[in-house]
Design a protein around this motif. Structure first.
Motif, PDB file in Angstrom:
ATOM      1  N   CYS A 232       0.856  -1.184   0.000  1.00 27.62           N
ATOM      2  CA  CYS A 232       0.000   0.000   0.000  1.00 27.62           C
ATOM      3  C   CYS A 232       0.896   1.239   0.000  1.00 27.62           C
ATOM      4  O   CYS A 232       1.932   1.258   0.664  1.00 27.62           O
ATOM      5  N   ALA A 233       0.492   2.257  -0.743  1.00 26.62           N
ATOM      6  CA  ALA A 233       1.274   3.488  -0.767  1.00 26.62           C
ATOM      7  C   ALA A 233       1.171   4.210   0.562  1.00 26.62           C
ATOM      8  O   ALA A 233       0.116   4.242   1.198  1.00 26.62           O
ATOM      9  N   LYS A 234       2.293   4.785   0.991  1.00 21.24           N
ATOM     10  CA  LYS A 234       2.307   5.643   2.166  1.00 21.24           C
ATOM     11  C   LYS A 234       2.913   6.981   1.763  1.00 21.24           C
ATOM     12  O   LYS A 234       3.250   7.191   0.591  1.00 21.24           O
ATOM     13  N   THR A 235       3.070   7.881   2.715  1.00 23.17           N
ATOM     14  CA  THR A 235       3.532   9.229   2.397  1.00 23.17           C
ATOM     15  C   THR A 235       4.939   9.459   2.926  1.00 23.17           C
ATOM     16  O   THR A 235       5.239   9.156   4.082  1.00 23.17           O
ATOM     17  N   ALA A 236       5.811   9.981   2.065  1.00 25.42           N
ATOM     18  CA  ALA A 236       7.121  10.464   2.472  1.00 25.42           C
ATOM     19  C   ALA A 236       7.237  11.914   2.026  1.00 25.42           C
ATOM     20  O   ALA A 236       6.313  12.469   1.416  1.00 25.42           O
ATOM     21  N   ARG A 237       8.381  12.536   2.325  1.00 23.77           N
ATOM     22  CA  ARG A 237       8.540  13.958   1.988  1.00 23.77           C
ATOM     23  C   ARG A 237       9.890  14.225   1.343  1.00 23.77           C
ATOM     24  O   ARG A 237      10.916  13.715   1.786  1.00 23.77           O
ATOM     25  N   VAL A 238       9.841  15.042   0.282  1.00 23.84           N
ATOM     26  CA  VAL A 238      11.040  15.531  -0.397  1.00 23.84           C
ATOM     27  C   VAL A 238      10.996  17.052  -0.342  1.00 23.84           C
ATOM     28  O   VAL A 238      10.075  17.666  -0.895  1.00 23.84           O
ATOM     29  N   TRP A 239      11.942  17.665   0.345  1.00 18.48           N
ATOM     30  CA  TRP A 239      11.950  19.120   0.523  1.00 18.48           C
ATOM     31  C   TRP A 239      10.593  19.618   1.043  1.00 18.48           C
ATOM     32  O   TRP A 239      10.076  20.637   0.598  1.00 18.48           O
ATOM     33  N   GLY A 240      10.021  18.861   1.957  1.00 21.81           N
ATOM     34  CA  GLY A 240       8.765  19.265   2.586  1.00 21.81           C
ATOM     35  C   GLY A 240       7.520  18.922   1.800  1.00 21.81           C
ATOM     36  O   GLY A 240       6.410  19.095   2.306  1.00 21.81           O
TER      37      GLY A 240
ATOM     38  N   ARG B 295       7.184  22.348  -4.815  1.00 18.94           N
ATOM     39  CA  ARG B 295       7.280  22.821  -3.426  1.00 18.94           C
ATOM     40  C   ARG B 295       6.958  24.305  -3.362  1.00 18.94           C
ATOM     41  O   ARG B 295       7.155  25.062  -4.326  1.00 18.94           O
ATOM     42  N   ALA B 296       6.480  24.700  -2.196  1.00 18.28           N
ATOM     43  CA  ALA B 296       5.974  26.063  -2.026  1.00 18.28           C
ATOM     44  C   ALA B 296       7.034  27.115  -2.333  1.00 18.28           C
ATOM     45  O   ALA B 296       6.734  28.179  -2.843  1.00 18.28           O
ATOM     46  N   GLY B 297       8.281  26.837  -2.031  1.00 16.00           N
ATOM     47  CA  GLY B 297       9.332  27.818  -2.215  1.00 16.00           C
ATOM     48  C   GLY B 297       9.909  27.882  -3.614  1.00 16.00           C
ATOM     49  O   GLY B 297      10.882  28.608  -3.851  1.00 16.00           O
TER      50      GLY B 297
ATOM     51  N   PRO C 289      13.789  13.761  -7.966  1.00 16.61           N
ATOM     52  CA  PRO C 289      14.953  14.651  -8.016  1.00 16.61           C
ATOM     53  C   PRO C 289      14.695  15.914  -7.200  1.00 16.61           C
ATOM     54  O   PRO C 289      13.561  16.177  -6.794  1.00 16.61           O
ATOM     55  N   ASP C 290      15.751  16.697  -6.972  1.00 13.55           N
ATOM     56  CA  ASP C 290      15.572  17.917  -6.192  1.00 13.55           C
ATOM     57  C   ASP C 290      14.606  18.882  -6.870  1.00 13.55           C
ATOM     58  O   ASP C 290      13.773  19.505  -6.219  1.00 13.55           O
ATOM     59  N   GLU C 291      14.742  19.041  -8.209  1.00 16.90           N
ATOM     60  CA  GLU C 291      13.910  20.053  -8.865  1.00 16.90           C
ATOM     61  C   GLU C 291      13.282  19.586 -10.167  1.00 16.90           C
ATOM     62  O   GLU C 291      12.069  19.697 -10.341  1.00 16.90           O
ATOM     63  N   VAL C 292      14.084  19.113 -11.126  1.00 16.65           N
ATOM     64  CA  VAL C 292      13.552  18.775 -12.448  1.00 16.65           C
ATOM     65  C   VAL C 292      14.083  17.418 -12.895  1.00 16.65           C
ATOM     66  O   VAL C 292      15.043  16.905 -12.323  1.00 16.65           O
ATOM     67  N   PRO C 293      13.488  16.812 -13.935  1.00 18.43           N
ATOM     68  CA  PRO C 293      13.835  15.439 -14.297  1.00 18.43           C
ATOM     69  C   PRO C 293      15.142  15.253 -15.059  1.00 18.43           C
ATOM     70  O   PRO C 293      15.646  14.133 -15.115  1.00 18.43           O
ATOM     71  N   PHE C 294      15.697  16.314 -15.676  1.00 21.85           N
ATOM     72  CA  PHE C 294      16.873  16.138 -16.520  1.00 21.85           C
ATOM     73  C   PHE C 294      17.912  17.214 -16.220  1.00 21.85           C
ATOM     74  O   PHE C 294      17.574  18.393 -16.067  1.00 21.85           O
ATOM     75  N   ASN C 295      19.176  16.792 -16.165  1.00 22.72           N
ATOM     76  CA  ASN C 295      20.270  17.714 -15.896  1.00 22.72           C
ATOM     77  C   ASN C 295      21.388  17.445 -16.896  1.00 22.72           C
ATOM     78  O   ASN C 295      21.754  16.299 -17.126  1.00 22.72           O
ATOM     79  N   LEU C 296      21.894  18.514 -17.499  1.00 24.44           N
ATOM     80  CA  LEU C 296      22.983  18.398 -18.469  1.00 24.44           C
ATOM     81  C   LEU C 296      24.177  19.213 -18.003  1.00 24.44           C
ATOM     82  O   LEU C 296      24.033  20.359 -17.557  1.00 24.44           O
TER      83      LEU C 296
END
Length: 333
Positions: free
Chosen positions: A134-142, A183-185, A201-208
């Motif tokens: 069953c899915a539960k809740t975790a947090r990434v940067w709040g 995230r709110a910020g 990821p911290d912000e977006v799906p792809f980094n170059l």
């Protein structure tokens, strides 16, 4: 009891999973129609492709990969689809636990294997995890994200590595086909859409990262040298000019188009050697980057503070399902 369960593989759900994934991809593509540039200039070729199945752990080196709205994939191998959480279900990273960089994941069929020099390998069948949990809740940067727990054996394995406990940390798997909530910020000066945040990821799906920019940085470093792996990119470009990426708006790899959402502003994680997990005593390359790579744009500077730039953060703007492979031409607009 009812709960959210995965729709990924196993004979009973493979069709449902494929239909669900296609639906999300189609809906994303309809909602994110972006005017694609018509004029492109080739600036280099694709040198390396990296996926990081477990956030903050070691990379998987790839020769080719499929593009999804949530990042790179190759079957069950997905970029940053797993992460380690603490007892309060908050994500943890190598910023606080550098030993995570020495955990090396691999995926064969649906089985994730984690290796570490001081431990016997541990295996977890991701298909069973998403089918039975069953899915539960975790947090990434709040931000709350739905996840599946990967079980006691992996929890004990990771906990022994990070703090020699038996169950202070757990491995979890992203339990959604859609991007996580912004995230709110999140800065308003960049063009984020609700579908640009990827899975974990911290912000977006792809980094170059531009190899030429890393090479230039190395000429400025006095007591250490770095590689693109210090910056944990998905894509490394060769053949370009140092810092040309500052002026790009769109990137095309082969036939696949990405929009640059923002520069990648770097943190203390870059100062930890990805091969040894040892922090640089002079906090390099971060401190050297700060001497010449801080943003000069006032709004960006207020948002990023003293964090310096290296690489670009991108989201997919062509249809999901395309492929990238080593030596693909890279164009910009």
């Amino acid at each position: 009891m009812s709960c959210q369960r995965g729709q990924y593989v196993t004979a009973a759900v493979v069709t449902a999973g494929a239909i669900s994934g296609a639906y999300y991809a189609y809906r994303w593509y309809q909602e994110n129609a972006t005017k694609i540039p018509e004029q492109w200039t080739q600036v280099g070729t694709l040198k390396d492709i990296y996926a990081y199945p477990v956030k903050s752990c070691g990379p998987v080196i790839m020769n080719k990969a499929e593009l999804s709205i949530l990042g790179l994939k190759d079957g069950w191998l997905r970029d940053r689809f797993l992460m380690v959480v603490d007892e309060k279900n908050n994500f943890v990273t190598a910023r606080a636990y550098p030993e995570m960089l020495l955990v090396h994941p691999s995926v064969k069929s649906s089985v994730l294997t984690l290796k570490h020099a001081d431990m016997e390998p541990v295996h977890v069948n991701l298909a069973e995890v998403v089918t039975n949990q069953c899915a539960k809740t975790a947090r990434v940067w709040g931000v709350e994200v739905p996840v599946f727990d990967c079980g006691h054996e992996t929890s004990e394995w990771i906990s022994r590595i990070l703090d020699k406990s038996s169950n202070n940390f757990r491995l979890v798997y992203y339990a959604s086909h859609g991007a996580r909530t912004l995230r709110a910020g999140t800065s308003k000066i960049y063009r984020f859409t609700k579908n640009d945040t990827g899975a974990l990821p911290d912000e977006v799906p792809f980094n170059l990262v531009n190899q030429a920019s890393v090479d230039d940085l190395n000429t400025r470093l006095k007591e250490t040298q770095v590689t693109p792996r210090n910056f944990r990119p998905n894509f490394v470009m060769k053949g370009g000019k140092a810092y040309d990426e500052d002026n790009w708006k769109f990137v095309k790899i082969g036939d696949n188009v990405f929009e640059i959402i923002k520069p990648c502003f770097r943190c203390i994680l870059t100062t930890i050697d990805p091969e040894t997990g040892v922090r640089n005593v002079n906090a390099d390359p971060l401190e050297t980057l700060k001497t010449y790579r801080q943003s000069t744009e006032p709004a960006a500077r207020r948002s990023a503070g003293s964090s310096p730039r290296m690489g670009v953060q991108m989201s997919l703007r062509s249809a999901p399902g395309g492929l990238v492979k080593l030596d693909d031409p890279i164009y910009v607009a």
